[in-house]
Design a protein around this motif. Structure first.
Motif, mmCIF file in Angstrom:
data_model
loop_
_atom_site.group_PDB
_atom_site.id
_atom_site.type_symbol
_atom_site.label_atom_id
_atom_site.label_comp_id
_atom_site.label_asym_id
_atom_site.label_seq_id
_atom_site.Cartn_x
_atom_site.Cartn_y
_atom_site.Cartn_z
ATOM 1 N N THR A 172 49.275 -9.925 66.203
ATOM 2 C CA THR A 172 48.205 -10.879 65.901
ATOM 3 C C THR A 172 47.002 -10.192 65.283
ATOM 4 O OG1 THR A 172 47.343 -10.594 68.127
ATOM 5 C CG2 THR A 172 48.894 -12.402 67.783
ATOM 6 N N HIS A 173 47.027 -8.863 65.299
ATOM 7 C CA HIS A 173 45.949 -8.069 64.697
ATOM 8 C C HIS A 173 46.468 -6.661 64.435
ATOM 9 C CE1 HIS A 173 44.475 -7.317 69.162
ATOM 10 N NE2 HIS A 173 45.753 -7.147 69.005
ATOM 11 N N THR A 174 45.674 -5.859 63.751
ATOM 12 C CA THR A 174 46.122 -4.491 63.474
ATOM 13 C C THR A 174 45.722 -3.535 64.597
ATOM 14 O OG1 THR A 174 44.190 -4.385 62.010
ATOM 15 C CG2 THR A 174 46.349 -4.525 60.954
ATOM 16 N N SER A 175 45.057 -4.070 65.636
ATOM 17 C CA SER A 175 44.592 -3.193 66.719
ATOM 18 C C SER A 175 45.700 -2.402 67.439
ATOM 19 C CB SER A 175 43.768 -3.999 67.723
ATOM 20 O OG SER A 175 42.629 -4.554 67.081
ATOM 21 N N PRO A 176 46.951 -2.929 67.559
ATOM 22 C CA PRO A 176 47.979 -2.084 68.177
ATOM 23 C C PRO A 176 48.163 -0.732 67.469
ATOM 24 C CG PRO A 176 48.940 -4.120 67.272
ATOM 25 C CD PRO A 176 47.455 -4.296 67.327
ATOM 26 N N TYR A 198 49.670 -11.965 61.977
ATOM 27 C CA TYR A 198 50.174 -13.356 62.029
ATOM 28 C C TYR A 198 49.505 -14.164 63.141
ATOM 29 C CZ TYR A 198 53.825 -11.099 59.291
ATOM 30 O OH TYR A 198 54.503 -10.373 58.346
ATOM 31 N N ARG A 199 49.053 -15.345 62.786
ATOM 32 C CA ARG A 199 48.556 -16.288 63.796
ATOM 33 C C ARG A 199 48.865 -17.698 63.336
ATOM 34 N NH1 ARG A 199 42.512 -13.854 65.032
ATOM 35 N NH2 ARG A 199 43.245 -11.680 65.054
ATOM 36 N N CYS A 200 49.168 -18.552 64.302
ATOM 37 C CA CYS A 200 49.519 -19.920 63.965
ATOM 38 C C CYS A 200 48.248 -20.714 63.666
ATOM 39 C CB CYS A 200 50.297 -20.542 65.123
ATOM 40 S SG CYS A 200 51.000 -22.125 64.681
ATOM 41 N N HIS A 211 45.905 -10.588 56.210
ATOM 42 C CA HIS A 211 45.832 -9.122 56.204
ATOM 43 C C HIS A 211 44.567 -8.633 56.880
ATOM 44 C CE1 HIS A 211 48.480 -10.278 52.914
ATOM 45 N NE2 HIS A 211 49.098 -9.129 53.106
ATOM 46 N N GLN A 212 44.727 -7.575 57.645
ATOM 47 C CA GLN A 212 43.566 -6.923 58.243
ATOM 48 C C GLN A 212 43.594 -5.450 57.899
ATOM 49 O OE1 GLN A 212 43.694 -7.527 62.524
ATOM 50 N NE2 GLN A 212 42.349 -9.323 62.371
ATOM 51 N N VAL A 213 42.417 -4.831 58.032
ATOM 52 C CA VAL A 213 42.398 -3.374 58.033
ATOM 53 C C VAL A 213 41.628 -2.964 59.279
ATOM 54 C CG1 VAL A 213 40.399 -3.283 56.456
ATOM 55 C CG2 VAL A 213 41.823 -1.252 56.800
ATOM 56 N N GLU A 214 42.323 -2.164 60.088
ATOM 57 C CA GLU A 214 41.720 -1.656 61.306
ATOM 58 C C GLU A 214 41.034 -0.338 60.979
ATOM 59 O OE1 GLU A 214 42.389 -3.586 63.846
ATOM 60 O OE2 GLU A 214 41.607 -2.487 65.586
ATOM 61 N N GLY A 215 39.929 -0.065 61.653
ATOM 62 C CA GLY A 215 39.288 1.252 61.532
ATOM 63 C C GLY A 215 39.180 1.842 62.914
ATOM 64 N N PRO A 254 38.141 -7.793 74.368
ATOM 65 C CA PRO A 254 38.580 -7.068 75.565
ATOM 66 C C PRO A 254 38.711 -5.560 75.316
ATOM 67 C CG PRO A 254 40.006 -8.962 75.110
ATOM 68 C CD PRO A 254 39.123 -8.782 73.923
ATOM 69 N N PHE A 255 38.918 -5.185 74.022
ATOM 70 C CA PHE A 255 39.222 -3.775 73.725
ATOM 71 C C PHE A 255 38.020 -2.981 73.252
ATOM 72 C CE2 PHE A 255 39.825 -5.809 69.636
ATOM 73 C CZ PHE A 255 40.518 -6.981 69.964
ATOM 74 N N THR A 256 36.837 -3.614 73.190
ATOM 75 C CA THR A 256 35.628 -2.861 72.822
ATOM 76 C C THR A 256 34.493 -3.250 73.758
ATOM 77 O OG1 THR A 256 35.211 -4.560 71.149
ATOM 78 C CG2 THR A 256 36.101 -2.466 70.370
ATOM 79 N N LEU A 285 34.477 -9.356 60.038
ATOM 80 C CA LEU A 285 35.103 -8.354 60.898
ATOM 81 C C LEU A 285 34.603 -8.430 62.330
ATOM 82 C CD1 LEU A 285 33.125 -5.593 61.546
ATOM 83 C CD2 LEU A 285 33.377 -5.402 59.089
ATOM 84 N N GLY A 286 35.430 -7.861 63.222
ATOM 85 C CA GLY A 286 35.052 -7.651 64.609
ATOM 86 C C GLY A 286 35.003 -6.151 64.846
ATOM 87 N N SER A 287 34.122 -5.706 65.769
ATOM 88 C CA SER A 287 33.979 -4.266 65.945
ATOM 89 C C SER A 287 33.391 -3.950 67.312
ATOM 90 C CB SER A 287 33.063 -3.708 64.861
ATOM 91 O OG SER A 287 31.756 -4.235 65.024
ATOM 92 N N GLY A 288 33.294 -2.672 67.612
ATOM 93 C CA GLY A 288 32.666 -2.253 68.854
ATOM 94 C C GLY A 288 33.063 -0.839 69.219
ATOM 95 N N ALA A 309 35.721 1.116 66.803
ATOM 96 C CA ALA A 309 36.851 0.494 66.113
ATOM 97 C C ALA A 309 36.346 -0.780 65.447
ATOM 98 C CB ALA A 309 37.964 0.155 67.098
ATOM 99 N N PHE A 310 37.039 -1.129 64.381
ATOM 100 C CA PHE A 310 36.727 -2.429 63.771
ATOM 101 C C PHE A 310 38.005 -3.006 63.173
ATOM 102 C CE2 PHE A 310 35.951 0.754 60.463
ATOM 103 C CZ PHE A 310 36.685 0.261 59.399
ATOM 104 N N GLY A 311 38.010 -4.322 63.019
ATOM 105 C CA GLY A 311 39.138 -4.989 62.370
ATOM 106 C C GLY A 311 38.578 -5.980 61.374
ATOM 107 N N MET A 312 38.955 -5.790 60.113
ATOM 108 C CA MET A 312 38.332 -6.566 59.040
ATOM 109 C C MET A 312 39.392 -7.401 58.321
ATOM 110 S SD MET A 312 35.694 -5.019 56.274
ATOM 111 C CE MET A 312 36.704 -3.576 55.997
HETATM 112 N N1 PHE Z 1 41.389 -7.180 66.624
HETATM 113 C C1 PHE Z 1 40.211 -7.992 66.445
HETATM 114 C C2 PHE Z 1 40.620 -9.312 65.771
HETATM 115 O O1 PHE Z 1 41.680 -9.385 65.219
HETATM 116 C C3 PHE Z 1 39.193 -7.331 65.575
HETATM 117 C C4 PHE Z 1 38.639 -6.095 66.192
HETATM 118 C C5 PHE Z 1 39.198 -4.865 65.940
HETATM 119 C C6 PHE Z 1 37.537 -6.160 67.024
HETATM 120 C C7 PHE Z 1 38.661 -3.707 66.499
HETATM 121 C C8 PHE Z 1 36.993 -5.033 67.574
HETATM 122 C C9 PHE Z 1 37.571 -3.811 67.303
HETATM 123 O O2 PHE Z 1 39.909 -10.265 65.746
#
Ligand code: PHE
Length: 357
Positions: A172-176, A198-200, A211-215, A254-256, A285-288, A309-312
């Motif tokens: 559901t995100h690139t965070s894994p 992928y999300r419904c 598409h996301q890019v994780e940092g 939950p992860f930041t 993006l989300g980050s923390g 980390a961030f997900g854009m």
């Molecule tokens: N994984 C989060 C999302 O898909 C984005 C995110 C990534 C947030 C990394 C914080 C840190 O919405």
């Protein structure tokens, strides 16, 4: 003889093709043709008659033969004319262009993002799109009962009957890939992870695949200030326009901890999406700061290391940069759209050569 002459000269002139001409030739001057039979009669004539009739018959035969030859030539000319007309080719026309493919905006933007982060020392990492629920959720501090699992509108993979293990998911995100990178290389880390997620969900800014890019940056003394600098630096380089305005908004993942979402100022006026003006904000993006439990899940000691980390959303920033109002069109495979918004295969984005030149 005059009748014979009139009959054949007219018929020859009317003959529509070579086969009809050949028939006429046989009928008139062939071995048993009318003219040939008449010539045979010469033998029965008196010498006086023969002297008159002989030359006249010969002349008739010659006339018919030359009429046949003339008609044959003119039929051949007409056939050639017709061929020249139908097989006409304008050799001065310009060549037909080969239907050149274009680079999809998502691919282009992924390259641009990669070029910018590479310049800041980030390597590229990848992970699978079909992911175990441990990597997609648990390791990221999203336990089974956590509402984020429901909120993410997850697609679950089918499980064989009787198999009671938790089903795999379409990530559901690139965070894994954060976890996979930590496990694979340990600290310190500086990677980005672009890819499909992928999300419904389906509307003008959401598609079930996007598409996301994780940092991920982990080191001894990385702080929220580093995160803010990296993201601002990125946006300035990426959007290539003055006055890009970002809004860091306190949030929760939950992860930041702490967490921030970043929005960018934009306008949707007149159906076009414009950047750096207007009263709308589009979340990009989300980050923390990486949660200690997440570091632990990745096998990294949270007492020694910390990081951000961030997900854009790649599609989101592509829409903003290139003024594309409807996300759904990205995945319609409409050639007209691809030709309009696509990029030249030869213009590779680099920081020194111009990102979107
Ligand atoms: N994984 C989060 C999302 O898909 C984005 C995110 C990534 C947030 C990394 C914080 C840190 O919405």
């Amino acid at each position: 003889m005059d009748d014979l002459k009139a009959k054949y000269i007219a018929a020859i002139a009317d003959a529509s093709d070579e086969a009809a001409l050949e028939d006429l030739r046989v009928q008139a001057v062939g071995k048993k043709g009318e003219v040939s039979l008449k010539m045979r009669e010469l033998g029965k004539m008196t010498p006086e008659e023969r002297q008159i009739m002989g030359p006249r018959l010969n002349a008739l035969k010659d006339e018919i033969n030359s009429a046949l030859a003339a008609r044959k030539a003119s039929l051949a000319d007409a056939a050639l004319e017709e061929r020249l007309r139908s097989e006409w080719l304008d050799v001065t026309l310009p060549g037909r262009g080969r239907p050149a493919g274009t680079i999809h905006p998502v691919s282009q933007v992924t390259e641009e993002v990669t070029a910018i982060f590479a310049d800041m020392g980030f390597a590229v990492a990848e992970g699978p799109q079909v992911e175990s629920d441990w990597y997609n959720f648990d390791a990221l501090n999203i336990p089974g009962h956590h509402p984020a699992r429901a909120e993410m509108d997850t697609f679950y993979m089918h499980r064989a009957e009787g198999d009671t293990r938790a089903p795999h998911v379409l990530r559901t995100h690139t965070s894994p890939v954060q976890i996979r990178s930590m496990q694979a290389q340990g600290a310190p880390i500086r990677v980005i992870c672009p890819g499909r997620v992928y999300r419904c969900d389906y509307d003008i800014t959401h598609t079930p695949m996007f598409h996301q890019v994780e940092g991920l940056a982990i080191d001894k003394d990385i702080s929220m200030a580093n995160l803010k600098w990296v993201l601002e630096e990125f946006c300035r380089a990426f959007f290539e326009v003055d006055g890009v305005e970002l809004r860091f908004r306190a949030s929760h993942f939950p992860f930041t901890e702490p967490s921030a979402e970043v929005d960018i100022r934009c306008s949707w006026e007149g159906g076009t999406l414009k950047l750096g003006e207007g009263d709308d904000w589009l979340e990009i993006l989300g980050s923390g700061m990486v949660h200690p439990k997440v570091l632990q899940a990745g096998g990294i000691d949270p007492d020694q290391w910390q990081g951000f980390a961030f997900g854009m959303g790649i599609d989101r920033i592509a829409m903003l940069k290139y003024g594309i109002p409807d996300l759904r069109a990205f995945f319609d495979s409409d050639l007209r759209w691809l030709r309009h918004y696509g990029f030249s295969a030869l213009a590779k984005p680099t920081l020194h050569g111009g990102l979107s030149a």
